[in-house]
Design an enzyme around this catalytic site. Structure first.
Site, short mmCIF file in Angstrom:
data_model
loop_
_atom_site.label_atom_id
_atom_site.label_comp_id
_atom_site.label_asym_id
_atom_site.label_seq_id
_atom_site.Cartn_x
_atom_site.Cartn_y
_atom_site.Cartn_z
N HIS A 37 2.61 -6.17 2.29
CA HIS A 37 3.81 -5.02 3.26
C HIS A 37 3.55 -3.86 2.53
O HIS A 37 3.22 -3.59 1.69
CB HIS A 37 4.83 -5.93 2.75
CG HIS A 37 5.32 -7.06 3.31
ND1 HIS A 37 5.95 -7.90 4.24
CD2 HIS A 37 4.65 -8.99 2.93
CE1 HIS A 37 6.32 -9.22 4.83
NE2 HIS A 37 5.15 -9.00 3.68
N GLU B 14 4.73 -0.32 9.75
CA GLU B 14 4.24 -1.35 9.03
C GLU B 14 2.38 -2.92 8.50
O GLU B 14 1.93 -3.18 8.73
CB GLU B 14 5.39 -1.61 8.23
CG GLU B 14 5.15 -2.71 6.84
CD GLU B 14 6.28 -3.07 6.24
OE1 GLU B 14 6.18 -4.30 5.34
OE2 GLU B 14 7.54 -3.79 6.47
N HIS C 93 4.42 -9.63 9.03
CA HIS C 93 4.36 -8.73 10.40
C HIS C 93 3.70 -9.06 11.22
O HIS C 93 3.22 -9.63 11.09
CB HIS C 93 5.21 -7.83 10.30
CG HIS C 93 6.62 -6.85 8.74
ND1 HIS C 93 7.96 -7.41 8.89
CD2 HIS C 93 6.10 -6.37 7.33
CE1 HIS C 93 8.55 -7.27 7.88
NE2 HIS C 93 7.71 -6.90 6.57
N GLU D 16 4.35 -4.81 -2.22
CA GLU D 16 4.60 -3.80 -1.14
C GLU D 16 3.41 -2.41 -1.73
O GLU D 16 4.05 -1.86 -2.86
CB GLU D 16 6.07 -3.61 -1.46
CG GLU D 16 6.68 -4.42 -0.99
CD GLU D 16 7.87 -4.71 0.44
OE1 GLU D 16 6.96 -4.02 0.55
OE2 GLU D 16 8.06 -5.59 0.80
#
Length: 220
Positions: free
Chosen positions: A77, A24, A10, A141
């Protein structure tokens, strides 16, 4: 020299998952940069798809990776579901991964579970950055951003997370992790024949905001 392409997910106009003002994109950028620094300290060449809060498309990330031949591509992430309803870490590979790709994923997953995260397992997915990159690729993650306990772990054990992930990557590269030694400089504020005088000096230093204690030195 081992070469890694590090990807902080991102960024810029895409904050990723957001929970109570926490983004995030910020969490993974800080983490990715710190891990990259640890790897470089061990002689690993690391390129990063972004090093600041900027927009980088999935295609641009893959194009960055394709410019060189890397040992691994690693994307970071943080997960999200329904607030406070899910927690834990999971590590993804592309479908039917190579043995070394799965080995890296398992090493990273095991390292994070060892810190205290719930184990959601190593999984396969058809994610763009896993599918389109040349190098063996994993996507991590690191806990759920909409889970308070995961955020508490992410913050309170940040240094352990950095070392754990860096150690897992280095292990997969066949490089031994070594702790970063720290040099400390001790400051002396006088020597006294009488303990009472030394104690008075300690009290003065403490009142001035300095950490002070008496150390005995026997002059030959």
């Amino acid at each position: 020299m081992a070469k890694i392409c590090m990807d902080a997910g991102h960024g810029g106009s895409d904050p990723g998952a957001v929970y109570k003002g926490r983004k995030e994109s910020d969490d993974v950028l800080s983490l990715s940069k710190a891990i990259a620094a640890e790897l470089r300290r061990h002689g690993v060449a690391v390129d990063e798809t972004r090093t600041k809060d900027e927009t980088v498309s999935l295609k641009e990330r893959v194009n960055i990776e394709k410019r060189k031949n890397y040992d691994y591509f690693i994307s970071f992430h943080r997960n999200a579901f329904k607030p406070e309803q899910a927690k834990g870490v999971e590590t993804y590979t592309y479908l039917n991964p190579q043995a070394k790709t799965k080995a890296l994923a398992e090493k990273i997953q095991t390292a994070l579970v060892g810190i205290g995260f719930t184990n959601r397992g190593v999984k396969e997915a058809n994610f763009y950055v896993l599918r389109e990159t040349k190098a063996p690729a994993v996507l991590v993650e690191v806990g759920f951003i909409d889970n308070t306990s995961d955020n508490r772990l992410f913050d309170s054990k940040r240094e352990e997370i950095i070392k754990a992930i860096a150690g897992a990557i280095l292990s997969q590269l066949g490089i031994k992790y070594t702790a970063n030694s720290q040099t400390l400089y001790r400051v002396m504020a006088g020597s006294f024949k009488e303990r009472e005088n030394a104690q008075r000096q300690v009290e003065k230093l403490k009142q001035a905001g300095f950490d002070a204690t008496i150390m005995i030195f026997n002059k030959p």
